[in-house]
Design a protein around this motif. Structure first.
Motif, PDB file in Angstrom:
ATOM      1  N   SER A  26       0.807  -1.221   0.000  1.00 16.80           N
ATOM      2  CA  SER A  26       0.000   0.000   0.000  1.00 16.80           C
ATOM      3  C   SER A  26       0.841   1.272   0.000  1.00 16.80           C
ATOM      4  CB  SER A  26      -0.961  -0.004   1.184  1.00 16.80           C
ATOM      5  OG  SER A  26      -0.275   0.318   2.354  1.00 16.80           O
ATOM      6  N   THR A  27       2.076   1.167   0.386  1.00 21.37           N
ATOM      7  CA  THR A  27       2.903   2.383   0.316  1.00 21.37           C
ATOM      8  C   THR A  27       3.970   2.297  -0.765  1.00 21.37           C
ATOM      9  OG1 THR A  27       4.338   1.490   2.037  1.00 21.37           O
ATOM     10  CG2 THR A  27       2.638   3.031   2.742  1.00 21.37           C
ATOM     11  N   ARG A  28       4.471   1.079  -0.968  1.00 15.74           N
ATOM     12  CA  ARG A  28       5.558   0.965  -1.937  1.00 15.74           C
ATOM     13  C   ARG A  28       5.095   0.420  -3.279  1.00 15.74           C
ATOM     14  NH1 ARG A  28       9.053   0.711   2.438  1.00 15.74           N
ATOM     15  NH2 ARG A  28       9.771  -1.399   2.886  1.00 15.74           N
ATOM     16  N   GLY A  29       3.873  -0.052  -3.329  1.00 16.37           N
ATOM     17  CA  GLY A  29       3.417  -0.648  -4.569  1.00 16.37           C
ATOM     18  C   GLY A  29       3.865  -2.086  -4.692  1.00 16.37           C
ATOM     19  N   PHE A  31       5.558  -3.692  -7.314  1.00 18.15           N
ATOM     20  CA  PHE A  31       6.871  -4.018  -7.874  1.00 18.15           C
ATOM     21  C   PHE A  31       8.010  -3.540  -6.993  1.00 18.15           C
ATOM     22  CE2 PHE A  31       4.086  -4.009 -11.603  1.00 18.15           C
ATOM     23  CZ  PHE A  31       4.351  -5.289 -12.064  1.00 18.15           C
ATOM     24  N   ALA A  32       7.802  -2.438  -6.332  1.00 21.85           N
ATOM     25  CA  ALA A  32       8.868  -1.906  -5.494  1.00 21.85           C
ATOM     26  C   ALA A  32       8.947  -2.622  -4.143  1.00 21.85           C
ATOM     27  CB  ALA A  32       8.682  -0.409  -5.297  1.00 21.85           C
ATOM     28  N   ARG A 108      -5.681   1.699  -1.299  1.00 18.78           N
ATOM     29  CA  ARG A 108      -4.554   2.084  -2.124  1.00 18.78           C
ATOM     30  C   ARG A 108      -4.046   0.897  -2.943  1.00 18.78           C
ATOM     31  NH1 ARG A 108      -1.181   4.377   1.513  1.00 18.78           N
ATOM     32  NH2 ARG A 108      -2.955   5.454   2.407  1.00 18.78           N
ATOM     33  N   GLN A 111      -6.331   0.565  -5.762  1.00 19.48           N
ATOM     34  CA  GLN A 111      -5.993   1.630  -6.691  1.00 19.48           C
ATOM     35  C   GLN A 111      -4.768   1.284  -7.524  1.00 19.48           C
ATOM     36  OE1 GLN A 111      -4.578   6.026  -6.153  1.00 19.48           O
ATOM     37  NE2 GLN A 111      -5.625   5.192  -4.384  1.00 19.48           N
ATOM     38  N   ILE A 112      -3.780   0.693  -6.867  1.00 24.75           N
ATOM     39  CA  ILE A 112      -2.591   0.254  -7.599  1.00 24.75           C
ATOM     40  C   ILE A 112      -3.004  -0.693  -8.710  1.00 24.75           C
ATOM     41  CG2 ILE A 112      -0.546  -1.213  -7.401  1.00 24.75           C
ATOM     42  CD1 ILE A 112      -0.181  -0.006  -4.558  1.00 24.75           C
ATOM     43  N   LEU A 114      -5.999  -0.984 -10.090  1.00 24.13           N
ATOM     44  CA  LEU A 114      -6.813  -0.315 -11.101  1.00 24.13           C
ATOM     45  C   LEU A 114      -5.978   0.602 -11.995  1.00 24.13           C
ATOM     46  CD1 LEU A 114     -10.083   0.713  -9.234  1.00 24.13           C
ATOM     47  CD2 LEU A 114      -9.758  -1.102 -10.921  1.00 24.13           C
ATOM     48  N   SER A 115      -4.922   1.119 -11.434  1.00 27.14           N
ATOM     49  CA  SER A 115      -4.147   2.072 -12.220  1.00 27.14           C
ATOM     50  C   SER A 115      -3.234   1.373 -13.217  1.00 27.14           C
ATOM     51  CB  SER A 115      -3.335   2.983 -11.292  1.00 27.14           C
ATOM     52  OG  SER A 115      -2.357   2.242 -10.613  1.00 27.14           O
ATOM     53  N   GLN A 116      -3.161   0.058 -13.138  1.00 26.98           N
ATOM     54  CA  GLN A 116      -2.302  -0.671 -14.057  1.00 26.98           C
ATOM     55  C   GLN A 116      -3.029  -1.897 -14.600  1.00 26.98           C
ATOM     56  OE1 GLN A 116       1.692  -1.041 -12.072  1.00 26.98           O
ATOM     57  NE2 GLN A 116       0.778   0.332 -10.587  1.00 26.98           N
ATOM     58  N   VAL A 119      -1.352  -4.766 -16.430  1.00 26.97           N
ATOM     59  CA  VAL A 119      -0.496  -5.672 -15.678  1.00 26.97           C
ATOM     60  C   VAL A 119      -1.321  -6.564 -14.764  1.00 26.97           C
ATOM     61  CG1 VAL A 119       1.502  -5.822 -14.169  1.00 26.97           C
ATOM     62  CG2 VAL A 119       1.220  -3.849 -15.660  1.00 26.97           C
TER      63      VAL A 119
ATOM     64  N   THR B  27      -1.105   2.287 -18.648  1.00 26.12           N
ATOM     65  CA  THR B  27      -1.764   0.978 -18.597  1.00 26.12           C
ATOM     66  C   THR B  27      -0.915  -0.061 -17.872  1.00 26.12           C
ATOM     67  OG1 THR B  27      -0.853   0.480 -20.793  1.00 26.12           O
ATOM     68  CG2 THR B  27      -3.104   1.296 -20.704  1.00 26.12           C
ATOM     69  N   GLN B 111      -2.421   8.875 -10.695  1.00 26.41           N
ATOM     70  CA  GLN B 111      -2.918   7.913  -9.727  1.00 26.41           C
ATOM     71  C   GLN B 111      -1.848   6.910  -9.319  1.00 26.41           C
ATOM     72  OE1 GLN B 111      -6.106   4.526 -10.072  1.00 26.41           O
ATOM     73  NE2 GLN B 111      -6.392   6.149 -11.511  1.00 26.41           N
ATOM     74  N   GLN B 116       1.453   5.281  -4.608  1.00 26.35           N
ATOM     75  CA  GLN B 116       2.706   4.745  -4.071  1.00 26.35           C
ATOM     76  C   GLN B 116       3.601   5.879  -3.601  1.00 26.35           C
ATOM     77  OE1 GLN B 116       4.175   1.673  -7.012  1.00 26.35           O
ATOM     78  NE2 GLN B 116       2.240   2.169  -7.997  1.00 26.35           N
ATOM     79  N   VAL B 119       7.261   5.495  -2.879  1.00 23.61           N
ATOM     80  CA  VAL B 119       8.170   5.286  -4.001  1.00 23.61           C
ATOM     81  C   VAL B 119       8.343   6.569  -4.798  1.00 23.61           C
ATOM     82  CG1 VAL B 119       8.640   3.890  -6.028  1.00 23.61           C
ATOM     83  CG2 VAL B 119       7.296   2.932  -4.154  1.00 23.61           C
TER      84      VAL B 119
END
Lengths: 199, 199, 199, 199
Positions: A26-29, A31-32, A108, A111-112, A114-116, A119, B27, B111, B116, B119
């Motif tokens: 939720s904070t770093r996403g 992949f990170a 969040r 959201q991550i 939904l924003s991608q 992927v 995307t 977004q 994130q 990051v």
DNA sequence: CATGAATGAGTTTTCATTCAT
DNA sequence: AATGAATGAAAACTCATTCAT
């Protein structure tokens, strides 16, 4: 009984991983965040994570799906209540605004995802399905409320999506909202739906 | 003149990269997009990208900052208009809803950044600064509108953030909205602010 | 016990890497040697090297520092011996000439470091600190030897650095020196210091 | 005449590049120095360097060979002088110690080459050929000097290499040597050869 | 002749995942 | 079941070199 114990232990550890991963994602996403970090946070080894989830992505799935189901069932309970449509809508808004603000971290992650969409195809479809379910239910209630003269007029589906956008946006922007502010946000949510309270 | 041509060419290529990257970031996200993919999409080699942007992150910065500035200046123009606060607010809502729905791909990148913060620290701070600027301006207008009796009552700042959440959420949930739908969304945005049109 | 085995194994592999890297660095230099080559020479995968050393540079550090410490302690042992200064100096020269000629590959790495101080700042400082330590100790012995009339006169510190240059140069120009040649080199080293043997 | 001018200009720029590269190679080494940095230091563009030298390596060749030839001819001049072998040797030592200390930067490049023979095969062979030439000439003089009773005894070739190691080592270790120190270093050089002056 | 732009061939480093113990 | 070790696959970034202008 030892079987039971083991199952319970397993479930507990699984949850530890989910919690750790949620917090980090939720904070770093996605992949990170590395699996090692998750493992460390969950107090176990690197490789142990893979005895609970076959891949990092499966872990994300578990994180996403869990609350989705919870919320879905909570919504269903609210929808099955007796009462005027306007009253039910008000309860839903209250419940959702509160939970979205409180569960910012979970949102969040949603959201991550939904924003991608390219992927996280599978996951974003799941989220979208859930969203549609909500909006459909809201749309129906809004139609009823408008028919009953409780709500301002306006295309019900557009209204449903407007409200949904609002709630989603609320989760995105990280307020430390006190009770007063939450009340204001609930009221503004009702306004979108066309439910003008007290006046 | 050849100098002029070169500068223009350079700028054009820069923009090609930005466009390619925007499209892919929006995307696939930042991490799941490789510089090679961006280069391919922009029709150049891998390494060429680095002659225009010194790092992948700088490219993200450029993508984020550009529209932020544009939008900020467009907003300022609207704010400096003569007229009743309610009328100005209506124009702002119209303008923003439209642009948010049309520039879905850009917003999805915002977004990504906002989702994130740990990051994308720098970028999310830039976005937040811009957001605050908008909300502050809106808050002031809302106060004036309420004082003039044009708007429903309610804490102005909370209202500002509510509206901002709504608009952000709209961008997140990317509909192919036709004109009619856009009109509905504008209307719902006005409602949040407390501006009830036609009635 | 398995713990002990593991630690030992780990240490052994670490040493394999150090050996492989030493060998390659000493002929190809630091930059022209790739980590992959080192890994291949050490009989492991590319990535495995990074589980033992966090970077290529850390590996260089390990290579440099190890022998430096060894030699420093060997020197200290010689210095603490009883006897006439001239006799002690003779032993030191013998020991160093021999080791410098035998450990040619290590010295070539030291040389690589010393020849590029701007790049290998940290490492060349470490080497220089060690050099200074040696020269300081030598300078003191030379003073004593001169006072005792065992050595030719001459500024002791300059003599110390002269000798040090000589020994360093010997390592640089790597002969396959037989015992006879070594004896000659030892004798020439003594001459620099002003210690004329046999006559 | 314009042809002459062009040739002169070309030579001048070539030298600028050589100077810039020498300065950079001597502190940063060959690989850690980029052609761009050299170009910048020489006050020209990146690509211009390649109109003067067909590759980075050829540039290194030019840097190495130039002084090698100079020194070789200077040495030949000294060797062809009339006089006692001891006297000639003394002059050579003086000349070389001085030049090695003064031309530290050049020597460090030679050293870089020597320390990575597998990479700089061609160049290190050239340096070695030069070294051998010097040592051979010295060896002959030493033999004569010993025969004449001017020098201490000892294997002449070993003595030649000892001396050569000493001078090379001197260049490696970067002293800001004043005249006095240089004199000491010259004296120590003579001692290696077996030439005890003044007493 | 000089140069800005472009690029291919590398290089270090990271990381999810597998496997032997 | 749990883990330390190993690795293959990737990815960002660099740089000598070429080329069109």
């Amino acid at each position: 009984m030892s079987r039971t114990v083991n199952v319970a232990l397993r479930e507990k550890k699984r949850q530890q991983i989910i919690d750790a991963a949620s917090s980090l994602f939720s904070t770093r996403g996605f992949f990170a965040t590395t699996v090692s970090e998750i493992a460390k946070e969950a107090g176990m080894s690197h490789a142990a994570v893979f005895t609970y989830f076959s891949s990092k992505e499966e872990l994300l799935d578990a994180i996403i799906q869990g609350p989705l189901k919870e919320e879905s069932s909570r919504l269903r309970k609210l929808l099955s209540q007796e009462g005027a449509p306007g009253r039910i809508l008000e309860l839903i808004v209250k419940e959702q605004v509160e939970s979205h603000i409180r569960k910012g971290s979970y949102l969040r992650i949603v959201q991550i995802v939904l924003s991608q969409p390219a992927v996280f195809d599978k996951q974003s479809k799941a989220v979208f399905a859930y969203s549609s379910e909500i909006v459909t239910a809201l749309t129906r209630l809004i139609e009823q409320g408008q028919a009953a003269g409780e709500l301002l007029p306006g295309d019900p589906e557009a209204t449903g999506w407007s409200y949904f956008s609002y709630v989603s946006g609320l989760g995105m922007i990280n307020h430390d909202a006190d009770d007063n502010l939450v009340r204001e946000f609930v009221d503004r949510g009702c306004r979108i739906i066309g439910l003008l309270r007290r006046g």
